[in-house]
Design a protein around this motif. Structure first.
Motif, PDB file in Angstrom:
ATOM      1  N   MET A   1      83.314  60.727  37.443  1.00 53.26           N
ATOM      2  CA  MET A   1      84.487  59.975  36.993  1.00 53.26           C
ATOM      3  C   MET A   1      84.051  58.744  36.218  1.00 53.26           C
ATOM      4  O   MET A   1      83.168  58.001  36.652  1.00 53.26           O
ATOM      5  N   LEU A   2      84.694  58.536  35.077  1.00 52.03           N
ATOM      6  CA  LEU A   2      84.417  57.331  34.305  1.00 52.03           C
ATOM      7  C   LEU A   2      85.141  56.145  34.924  1.00 52.03           C
ATOM      8  O   LEU A   2      86.323  56.236  35.267  1.00 52.03           O
ATOM      9  N   VAL A   3      84.416  55.041  35.060  1.00 55.10           N
ATOM     10  CA  VAL A   3      85.022  53.814  35.580  1.00 55.10           C
ATOM     11  C   VAL A   3      84.739  52.689  34.596  1.00 55.10           C
ATOM     12  O   VAL A   3      83.921  52.822  33.677  1.00 55.10           O
ATOM     13  N   SER A   4      85.425  51.573  34.798  1.00 51.86           N
ATOM     14  CA  SER A   4      85.250  50.384  33.943  1.00 51.86           C
ATOM     15  C   SER A   4      85.489  50.700  32.472  1.00 51.86           C
ATOM     16  O   SER A   4      84.777  50.210  31.589  1.00 51.86           O
ATOM     17  N   ASN A   5      86.480  51.544  32.214  1.00 48.71           N
ATOM     18  CA  ASN A   5      86.860  51.874  30.845  1.00 48.71           C
ATOM     19  C   ASN A   5      88.370  51.699  30.686  1.00 48.71           C
ATOM     20  O   ASN A   5      89.123  51.763  31.665  1.00 48.71           O
ATOM     21  N   LYS A   6      88.774  51.498  29.449  1.00 50.94           N
ATOM     22  CA  LYS A   6      90.186  51.463  29.118  1.00 50.94           C
ATOM     23  C   LYS A   6      90.427  52.451  27.977  1.00 50.94           C
ATOM     24  O   LYS A   6      89.772  52.372  26.936  1.00 50.94           O
ATOM     25  N   LEU A   7      91.336  53.381  28.205  1.00 49.34           N
ATOM     26  CA  LEU A   7      91.707  54.349  27.180  1.00 49.34           C
ATOM     27  C   LEU A   7      93.082  53.978  26.649  1.00 49.34           C
ATOM     28  O   LEU A   7      94.079  54.075  27.365  1.00 49.34           O
ATOM     29  N   LEU A   8      93.131  53.552  25.400  1.00 51.26           N
ATOM     30  CA  LEU A   8      94.394  53.145  24.793  1.00 51.26           C
ATOM     31  C   LEU A   8      95.167  54.370  24.311  1.00 51.26           C
ATOM     32  O   LEU A   8      94.662  55.136  23.488  1.00 51.26           O
ATOM     33  N   VAL A   9      96.350  54.567  24.838  1.00 55.01           N
ATOM     34  CA  VAL A   9      97.193  55.692  24.430  1.00 55.01           C
ATOM     35  C   VAL A   9      98.544  55.161  23.963  1.00 55.01           C
ATOM     36  O   VAL A   9      98.996  54.098  24.401  1.00 55.01           O
ATOM     37  N   ASP A  10      99.164  55.900  23.069  1.00 57.67           N
ATOM     38  CA  ASP A  10     100.464  55.536  22.538  1.00 57.67           C
ATOM     39  C   ASP A  10     101.522  55.785  23.604  1.00 57.67           C
ATOM     40  O   ASP A  10     101.800  56.928  23.964  1.00 57.67           O
ATOM     41  N   ASN A  11     102.116  54.725  24.109  1.00 59.82           N
ATOM     42  CA  ASN A  11     103.106  54.855  25.175  1.00 59.82           C
ATOM     43  C   ASN A  11     104.419  55.447  24.682  1.00 59.82           C
ATOM     44  O   ASN A  11     105.298  55.770  25.476  1.00 59.82           O
ATOM     45  N   ASP A  12     104.539  55.601  23.371  1.00 62.73           N
ATOM     46  CA  ASP A  12     105.734  56.198  22.779  1.00 62.73           C
ATOM     47  C   ASP A  12     105.496  57.645  22.378  1.00 62.73           C
ATOM     48  O   ASP A  12     106.333  58.242  21.707  1.00 62.73           O
ATOM     49  N   CYS A  13     104.334  58.187  22.764  1.00 56.22           N
ATOM     50  CA  CYS A  13     103.971  59.553  22.396  1.00 56.22           C
ATOM     51  C   CYS A  13     103.853  60.396  23.667  1.00 56.22           C
ATOM     52  O   CYS A  13     102.923  60.198  24.458  1.00 56.22           O
ATOM     53  N   PRO A  14     104.775  61.338  23.878  1.00 59.44           N
ATOM     54  CA  PRO A  14     104.723  62.176  25.088  1.00 59.44           C
ATOM     55  C   PRO A  14     103.407  62.934  25.234  1.00 59.44           C
ATOM     56  O   PRO A  14     102.902  63.106  26.342  1.00 59.44           O
ATOM     57  N   MET A  15     102.836  63.416  24.113  1.00 59.96           N
ATOM     58  CA  MET A  15     101.560  64.142  24.187  1.00 59.96           C
ATOM     59  C   MET A  15     100.450  63.232  24.686  1.00 59.96           C
ATOM     60  O   MET A  15      99.632  63.631  25.524  1.00 59.96           O
ATOM     61  N   CYS A  16     100.412  62.003  24.149  1.00 61.00           N
ATOM     62  CA  CYS A  16      99.357  61.060  24.535  1.00 61.00           C
ATOM     63  C   CYS A  16      99.444  60.732  26.024  1.00 61.00           C
ATOM     64  O   CYS A  16      98.429  60.713  26.732  1.00 61.00           O
ATOM     65  N   LYS A  17     100.658  60.487  26.493  1.00 64.34           N
ATOM     66  CA  LYS A  17     100.832  60.163  27.913  1.00 64.34           C
ATOM     67  C   LYS A  17     100.491  61.362  28.791  1.00 64.34           C
ATOM     68  O   LYS A  17      99.959  61.193  29.895  1.00 64.34           O
ATOM     69  N   ALA A  18     100.773  62.565  28.291  1.00 67.77           N
ATOM     70  CA  ALA A  18     100.505  63.777  29.071  1.00 67.77           C
ATOM     71  C   ALA A  18      99.008  63.985  29.276  1.00 67.77           C
ATOM     72  O   ALA A  18      98.556  64.238  30.401  1.00 67.77           O
ATOM     73  N   TYR A  19      98.215  63.885  28.183  1.00 63.37           N
ATOM     74  CA  TYR A  19      96.779  64.133  28.393  1.00 63.37           C
ATOM     75  C   TYR A  19      96.127  62.966  29.121  1.00 63.37           C
ATOM     76  O   TYR A  19      95.138  63.143  29.843  1.00 63.37           O
ATOM     77  N   GLY A  20      96.692  61.756  28.977  1.00 61.49           N
ATOM     78  CA  GLY A  20      96.185  60.632  29.763  1.00 61.49           C
ATOM     79  C   GLY A  20      96.387  60.874  31.248  1.00 61.49           C
ATOM     80  O   GLY A  20      95.492  60.629  32.070  1.00 61.49           O
ATOM     81  N   ALA A  21      97.560  61.387  31.610  1.00 58.00           N
ATOM     82  CA  ALA A  21      97.857  61.701  33.009  1.00 58.00           C
ATOM     83  C   ALA A  21      96.945  62.818  33.522  1.00 58.00           C
ATOM     84  O   ALA A  21      96.513  62.802  34.685  1.00 58.00           O
ATOM     85  N   CYS A  22      96.652  63.805  32.644  1.00 53.12           N
ATOM     86  CA  CYS A  22      95.755  64.910  33.039  1.00 53.12           C
ATOM     87  C   CYS A  22      94.350  64.402  33.324  1.00 53.12           C
ATOM     88  O   CYS A  22      93.707  64.845  34.285  1.00 53.12           O
ATOM     89  N   PHE A  23      93.864  63.480  32.501  1.00 52.55           N
ATOM     90  CA  PHE A  23      92.526  62.919  32.723  1.00 52.55           C
ATOM     91  C   PHE A  23      92.450  62.262  34.102  1.00 52.55           C
ATOM     92  O   PHE A  23      91.454  62.406  34.823  1.00 52.55           O
ATOM     93  N   THR A  24      93.501  61.555  34.451  1.00 48.67           N
ATOM     94  CA  THR A  24      93.535  60.883  35.753  1.00 48.67           C
ATOM     95  C   THR A  24      93.684  61.899  36.882  1.00 48.67           C
ATOM     96  O   THR A  24      92.996  61.812  37.906  1.00 48.67           O
ATOM     97  N   ARG A  25      94.572  62.871  36.664  1.00 51.73           N
ATOM     98  CA  ARG A  25      94.850  63.884  37.699  1.00 51.73           C
ATOM     99  C   ARG A  25      93.607  64.680  38.057  1.00 51.73           C
ATOM    100  O   ARG A  25      93.375  65.001  39.235  1.00 51.73           O
ATOM    101  N   PHE A  26      92.763  64.989  37.070  1.00 52.23           N
ATOM    102  CA  PHE A  26      91.567  65.800  37.309  1.00 52.23           C
ATOM    103  C   PHE A  26      90.318  64.948  37.519  1.00 52.23           C
ATOM    104  O   PHE A  26      89.190  65.433  37.403  1.00 52.23           O
ATOM    105  N   ASN A  27      90.534  63.678  37.835  1.00 51.78           N
ATOM    106  CA  ASN A  27      89.445  62.757  38.200  1.00 51.78           C
ATOM    107  C   ASN A  27      88.375  62.618  37.120  1.00 51.78           C
ATOM    108  O   ASN A  27      87.191  62.438  37.426  1.00 51.78           O
TER     109      ASN A  27
END
Length: 274
Positions: A1-27
């Motif tokens: 798992m990557l730590v101490s990182n920030k991944l900037l995603v477009d909060n107005d883009c459903p696709m961006c939020k979806a893959y961001g959530a997947c990255f977190t969900r799959f550790n």
């Protein structure tokens, strides 16, 4: 798992939020990694090219202060647990790079949303090359699917199916709707914004028809079922077209023009073959 990182995603883009959530969900990243571009903490934005981050997601290491963008960021996140996946990604890098650019520059027409996020604007730059490539690729894909789908229907009535005809129909709609939208919107970027959304509607239609082609390779479906399902798909496409026009504030008459073209094509085909 990557730590101490920030991944900037477009909060107005459903696709961006979806893959961001997947990255977190799959550790693949920790719970604090995903950060909305619009509201990212000012403490480390000086180390990030915010203009570039609109077009390519930015992965910022808060310890080393280094930032990766776009495909490089995705590869680091998705392959840091596997050297094999990393080697495959590096081998396919030229193709994946173009694919990423194609999706990134067209993400607002692939999955549009009303601009509701507060803070920095994360709208990607308009890229004429990738917009035209997207429109052309979708037209070709849709033409191929329509041809394959119509083979059984045409043969039932004793008609001959044609690749050329289906491609002409798809390209013709682009030209027809371009003329229609230019009558209301004079700016070329706005016309191509609409055509991008219209192309996605066509892509949705092609994807909905594709499973039937797979089924057809195993079971011969009745023509009535094929025709009925086709009209169901067209109806869903029309509803999606209307929704996108309302969402992006395109003229309502563009939906009428879209229907008129479809009806004109149907009459033209019947005139040729009957």
């Amino acid at each position: 798992m990557l730590v101490s990182n920030k991944l900037l995603v477009d909060n107005d883009c459903p696709m961006c939020k979806a893959y961001g959530a997947c990255f977190t969900r799959f550790n693949l990243v920790d719970n604090n990694t995903i950060s909305p571009y619009q509201k990212t903490n000012e403490a480390f934005v000086n180390d990030i090219d915010l203009d570039r981050a609109k077009n390519e997601i930015a992965l910022h290491d808060t310890q080393t202060h280094q930032t990766l963008y776009g495909l490089d960021a995705l590869i680091k996140i998705t392959t840091h647990k596997s050297q094999l996946f990393k080697a495959i990604a590096e081998f396919m890098y030229p193709f994946l790079f173009r694919l990423y650019k194609l999706i990134s520059f067209n993400r607002k027409v692939i999955y549009p949303s009303a601009n509701t996020a507060v803070g920095r604007d994360c709208t990607p730059d308009f890229n004429l090359k990738y917009r035209l490539v997207y429109i052309i690729l979708v037209a070709l894909f849709t033409g191929v699917v329509l041809h394959e789908y119509s083979v059984s229907i045409y043969s039932f009535f004793g008609w001959e199916s044609s690749w050329f005809l289906e491609i002409v129909v798809c390209v013709g709609q682009i030209i027809w709707q371009y003329v229609a939208v230019k009558a209301f919107r004079k700016k070329n970027n706005e016309a191509l914004e609409y055509l991008g959304n219209m192309s996605t509607v066509s892509l949705i239609g092609g994807l909905l028809l594709s499973p039937v082609l797979i089924i057809q390779s195993f079971v011969v479906l009745p023509v009535l079922v094929l025709v009925g399902y086709f009209f169901v798909v067209v109806s869903l496409m029309l509803l999606e077209h209307i929704r996108r026009c309302k969402l992006k504030k395109f003229p309502t008459l563009l939906s009428a023009s879209w229907v008129l073209y479809r009806m004109g094509v149907l009459v033209f085909i019947l005139t040729i073959f009957i």
